[in-house]
Design an enzyme around this catalytic site. Structure first.
Site, PDB file in Angstrom:
ATOM      1  N   LYS A 163     -38.625 -57.957  23.069  1.00 49.35           N
ATOM      2  CA  LYS A 163     -39.659 -57.737  22.048  1.00 49.35           C
ATOM      3  C   LYS A 163     -40.443 -56.434  22.233  1.00 49.35           C
ATOM      4  CE  LYS A 163     -38.938 -60.439  19.598  1.00 49.35           C
ATOM      5  NZ  LYS A 163     -37.597 -60.605  18.931  1.00 49.35           N
ATOM      6  N   HIS A 215     -31.630 -56.441  28.566  1.00 47.98           N
ATOM      7  CA  HIS A 215     -32.945 -56.870  29.081  1.00 47.98           C
ATOM      8  C   HIS A 215     -32.853 -57.166  30.576  1.00 47.98           C
ATOM      9  CE1 HIS A 215     -34.342 -57.244  25.042  1.00 47.98           C
ATOM     10  NE2 HIS A 215     -33.853 -58.424  24.777  1.00 47.98           N
ATOM     11  N   SER A 259     -45.193 -61.100  19.636  1.00 47.14           N
ATOM     12  CA  SER A 259     -43.901 -61.003  18.968  1.00 47.14           C
ATOM     13  C   SER A 259     -42.965 -62.122  19.445  1.00 47.14           C
ATOM     14  CB  SER A 259     -43.294 -59.624  19.271  1.00 47.14           C
ATOM     15  OG  SER A 259     -42.038 -59.480  18.685  1.00 47.14           O
TER      16      SER A 259
HETATM   17  N1  LIG Z   1     -38.580 -49.676  12.871  1.00 46.30           N
HETATM   18  C1  LIG Z   1     -39.490 -50.461  13.469  1.00 46.30           C
HETATM   19  N2  LIG Z   1     -40.803 -50.145  13.391  1.00 46.30           N
HETATM   20  C2  LIG Z   1     -41.752 -50.925  13.985  1.00 46.30           C
HETATM   21  N3  LIG Z   1     -41.465 -52.048  14.691  1.00 46.30           N
HETATM   22  C3  LIG Z   1     -40.158 -52.404  14.781  1.00 46.30           C
HETATM   23  C4  LIG Z   1     -39.121 -51.637  14.203  1.00 46.30           C
HETATM   24  N4  LIG Z   1     -37.951 -52.247  14.474  1.00 46.30           N
HETATM   25  C5  LIG Z   1     -38.252 -53.359  15.191  1.00 46.30           C
HETATM   26  N5  LIG Z   1     -39.568 -53.444  15.378  1.00 46.30           N
HETATM   27  C6  LIG Z   1     -40.312 -54.539  16.044  1.00 46.30           C
HETATM   28  O1  LIG Z   1     -39.829 -54.731  17.376  1.00 46.30           O
HETATM   29  C7  LIG Z   1     -40.001 -56.123  17.721  1.00 46.30           C
HETATM   30  C8  LIG Z   1     -38.674 -56.714  18.145  1.00 46.30           C
HETATM   31  O2  LIG Z   1     -38.403 -56.230  19.457  1.00 46.30           O
HETATM   32  P1  LIG Z   1     -36.963 -56.187  20.106  1.00 46.30           P
HETATM   33  O3  LIG Z   1     -36.019 -55.522  19.182  1.00 46.30           O
HETATM   34  O4  LIG Z   1     -37.135 -55.626  21.454  1.00 46.30           O
HETATM   35  O5  LIG Z   1     -36.584 -57.733  20.190  1.00 46.30           O
HETATM   36  S1  LIG Z   1     -35.418 -58.334  21.097  1.00 46.30           S
HETATM   37  O6  LIG Z   1     -35.864 -58.315  22.481  1.00 46.30           O
HETATM   38  O7  LIG Z   1     -34.180 -57.569  20.910  1.00 46.30           O
HETATM   39  O8  LIG Z   1     -35.268 -59.753  20.620  1.00 46.30           O
HETATM   40  C9  LIG Z   1     -40.572 -56.815  16.485  1.00 46.30           C
HETATM   41  O9  LIG Z   1     -41.983 -56.777  16.663  1.00 46.30           O
HETATM   42  P2  LIG Z   1     -43.018 -57.713  15.889  1.00 46.30           P
HETATM   43  O10 LIG Z   1     -42.995 -57.284  14.455  1.00 46.30           O
HETATM   44  O11 LIG Z   1     -44.358 -57.439  16.527  1.00 46.30           O
HETATM   45  O12 LIG Z   1     -42.592 -59.139  16.077  1.00 46.30           O
HETATM   46  C10 LIG Z   1     -40.082 -55.891  15.389  1.00 46.30           C
HETATM   47  O13 LIG Z   1     -40.778 -56.003  14.178  1.00 46.30           O
END
Ligand SMILES: Nc1ncnc2c1ncn2[C@@H]1O[C@H](COP(=O)(O)OS(=O)(=O)O)[C@@H](OP(=O)(O)O)[C@H]1O
Length: 293
Positions: free
Chosen positions: A46, A101, A131
């Site tokens: 996340k 991860h 998240s």
């Molecule tokens: N382009 C872009 N801009 C802003 N935020 C973004 C973007 N892409 C992914 N996200 C946000 O990243 C969060 C997901 O994290 P991960 O991809 O690391 O998740 S995972 O570990 O692979 O399951 C998740 O955060 P939250 O919205 O706070 O839940 C996603 O919305």
């Protein structure tokens, strides 16, 4: 009824999501052959993994930039330990792009010794927890987060979920700092996506035209990724992983500081105490909301 065994597979003190992991692969992970030109995105869950997967794949694949190739970001930058599509990693052409991860002590030994590039992305742990809370209420592969208080206890106590492994190193990826070749942080992406794309491409020694950079920045925005089925996991969650509810998306809020809408004052103080105790000496700067410098 939720229980630990349904969701987690413990291996060498690390909890994997049991339904997504192949136990044989994990047992042989140490010997997984790393190539010098492999590129790894390493994150705590996340923290911006999919965002970096998208940026990386746009940097590397012209067909992704101009949308002539029909391949999801996940297939271009697969998870090493969660190879849900059974990709043949050994026969993948170079450069292979991966994300993971994994804690440092479990990564293949070649990753510690070779020249493979590592991009480590981190995010403040209050937003990470927020998240993750929503995500665990969304997918069937994680124990439901229920309410924030219940979830926070699990996150901070670290007895039941994927976090205990990270709690020992205070909830961030326990990469030794001298091994981290480069750090990128989620707020950096957020505040200046263009500079972050340039920084990553310089680090990867990839020359990009002005037009390429424009295309990458455009396609890596939250709005674009949220509406582009190749760039988000919504279809995968629905058809391959399983959702608890039809509401909710993998790209949920995509901001810095959303934790403020979810933590009570008391929960925030409790979190701060643990953060202070475990993390204050980490050489990483955390940005807790967008009004900070
Ligand atoms: N382009 C872009 N801009 C802003 N935020 C973004 C973007 N892409 C992914 N996200 C946000 O990243 C969060 C997901 O994290 P991960 O991809 O690391 O998740 S995972 O570990 O692979 O399951 C998740 O955060 P939250 O919205 O706070 O839940 C996603 O919305």
């Amino acid at each position: 009824m939720d229980n630990k065994d349904t969701y987690l597979l413990n291996f060498k003190d690390y909890n994997f999501e049991s339904s997504l992991v192949d136990a044989d692969f994990i047992e042989n992970l140490d010997d997984f052959e790393i190539r010098d030109d492999d590129v790894f995105i390493i994150t705590y869950p996340k923290s911006g993994t999919i965002w970096t997967q998208q940026i990386l794949s746009l940097i590397y694949f012209e067909g992704h930039r101009n949308r002539t190739e029909d391949l999801a970001t996940l297939d271009r930058v697969p998870f090493l330990e969660y190879n849900i599509r059974k990709m043949d990693f050994l026969n993948r052409p170079s450069p292979r792009l991966f994300c993971s991860h994994l804690p440092y002590y479990l990564v293949p030994k070649g990753l510690k010794n070779k020249k493979a590039k590592i991009i480590y992305v981190y995010r403040n742990p209050k937003d990470v927890m927020t998240s993750y809370f929503h995500f665990s209420n969304l997918v069937v592969t994680l124990e439901a987060g229920n309410d924030m208080e219940h979830f926070m206890k699990r996150f901070l106590d670290g007895n039941e979920t994927v976090w205990p492994d990270h709690r020992r190193t205070a909830m961030v990826y326990p990469f030794k700092v001298d091994v981290v070749l480069n750090n990128f942080s989620y707020p950096q992406f957020f505040q200046d996506l263009r500079s972050s794309v340039l920084k990553i491409s310089r680090f990867l020694e990839k020359e990009l035209s002005e037009e390429d950079v424009e295309a990458i920045v455009k396609q890596a925005t939250f709005q674009n990724m949220k509406s582009d089925p190749k760039a988000n996991y919504d279809e995968i969650l629905k058809h391959e992983i399983g959702k608890r509810t039809d509401e909710g998306h993998f790209l949920r809020k995509g901001t810095v500081g959303d934790w403020k809408h979810h933590f009570t004052v008391e929960q925030n103080e409790r979190f701060d105490k643990i953060f202070e105790k475990n993390m204050k000496n980490l050489p990483l700067k955390f940005i807790w909301d967008l009004n900070e410098e």
